[in-house]
Write a protein that holds these residues in place. Sequence first.
Motif, PDB file in Angstrom:
ATOM      1  N   ARG A  11      42.084  44.327  31.723  1.00  0.00           N
ATOM      2  CA  ARG A  11      41.793  42.998  31.197  1.00  0.00           C
ATOM      3  C   ARG A  11      41.022  42.105  32.162  1.00  0.00           C
ATOM      4  N   SER A  12      40.793  42.531  33.390  1.00  0.00           N
ATOM      5  CA  SER A  12      40.113  41.671  34.356  1.00  0.00           C
ATOM      6  C   SER A  12      38.674  41.423  33.927  1.00  0.00           C
ATOM      7  N   ALA A  13      38.091  40.339  34.432  1.00  0.00           N
ATOM      8  CA  ALA A  13      36.710  40.006  34.085  1.00  0.00           C
ATOM      9  C   ALA A  13      35.761  41.122  34.493  1.00  0.00           C
ATOM     10  N   LEU A  14      36.000  41.720  35.673  1.00  0.00           N
ATOM     11  CA  LEU A  14      35.128  42.797  36.135  1.00  0.00           C
ATOM     12  C   LEU A  14      35.260  44.019  35.232  1.00  0.00           C
ATOM     13  N   ASN A 148      41.604  38.893  41.524  1.00  0.00           N
ATOM     14  CA  ASN A 148      40.277  39.218  41.029  1.00  0.00           C
ATOM     15  C   ASN A 148      39.200  38.629  41.925  1.00  0.00           C
ATOM     16  N   VAL A 149      37.954  38.959  41.628  1.00  0.00           N
ATOM     17  CA  VAL A 149      36.843  38.522  42.480  1.00  0.00           C
ATOM     18  C   VAL A 149      36.784  37.004  42.559  1.00  0.00           C
ATOM     19  N   ASP A 150      36.892  36.321  41.428  1.00  0.00           N
ATOM     20  CA  ASP A 150      36.773  34.864  41.421  1.00  0.00           C
ATOM     21  C   ASP A 150      37.853  34.205  42.268  1.00  0.00           C
ATOM     22  N   ALA A 167      33.490  44.585  47.155  1.00  0.00           N
ATOM     23  CA  ALA A 167      32.498  45.595  46.798  1.00  0.00           C
ATOM     24  C   ALA A 167      31.256  44.916  46.241  1.00  0.00           C
ATOM     25  N   ALA A 168      30.096  45.300  46.750  1.00  0.00           N
ATOM     26  CA  ALA A 168      28.846  44.725  46.265  1.00  0.00           C
ATOM     27  C   ALA A 168      28.662  44.968  44.777  1.00  0.00           C
ATOM     28  N   ALA A 169      29.050  46.154  44.294  1.00  0.00           N
ATOM     29  CA  ALA A 169      28.858  46.490  42.883  1.00  0.00           C
ATOM     30  C   ALA A 169      29.651  45.567  41.977  1.00  0.00           C
TER      31      ALA A 169
END
Length: 347
Positions: A11-14, A148-150, A167-169
């Motif tokens: 469910r994460s945005a990524l 998460n990233v945010d 991670a850059a990706a």
Amino acid sequence: MTAPLRLGTRRSALALAQSQMVADAVAAASGREVELVPIVSEGDVNRASLSQLGGRGVFANGLREALAAGRCDFLVHSLKDLPTAQPEGLVIAATPPREDARDVVVTRDGTPLHALEAGARVGTGSPRRIAQALRHNPRLDIHDIRGNVDSRLARVRDGELDAVILAAAGISRLGGELGGLRAEALGLAEWPTAPGQGSLAVETRADIGADTLAALATLDDEATRAAITAERTVLSVLDAGCHAPVGTHASIADGDLRLRAVVYALDGAHRIGIDRTVRVEPVRAEPVRAEPVRADPGYARETGSGNGADAADDGGLIARAARIGREAARRLLERGAADLVPRESTT
């Protein structure tokens, strides 16, 4: 009316972003609608650190159970989070072309990792990244974080942390927006990343319909599959969890497969590494820029002749890549890698 294909995803945005990319490609290849089916994984609800969770497939098990139970038709995984042991009845139908495999250090002002001052607060939940960061700058104050990233970027923006390693990706798949922060890309020659980082895995049931399997297979990139096979074979032979302090990167260029693999002590004080370059059949190189490999203490450097077992036609490129990974892992173990890697029987 043909029923839509169901794509199981975290469910994460990524996860949703990268699943939607795959869904669009599969829809174009199959002519069928593809709908996303959000699924909760153990890693989404268990807030323990990655070093405690180890290599138990916490980001994959719930999705795989849903797939096996028929609640979805295929899955999209971040390959770096996928255990190396393949469950019975499930197959990796495709590994799409790899994105940037590098890690990045994100700060407020662009200060490089090695120049961060003593006590600078750096956030990461990866034992590999912790070991690498301390090796590059032992003065750092490492914070074991999840999220998460945010949320990780927000902790830098708000001043709670001075830097995070990501991670850059993942940043790229979310649109590359850092909200005013600055990113330093870490070269793969000095900072090899998790096996399979930057790659996706499209997984389905072995008994799925032939039309669906053929549509998924159109996403597969042979050069990416060969590279990640070499990397993940190293991890498997070392019997290490997918979040162990092991960095690997393989790439194919001009008919050569180059593999770098490094095992780190958890505190970054020691490492054992190896580079292997072996001639393989020419295939399209993965879309990641090549970097020079510099001489480096603690590394063994080897070149295959291309005329021996490594280049034998015994099953094609993927079989060769697996053999190269096994040989690299064997030599790492001969040099003492088992003393540095936490052993896992469930990778």
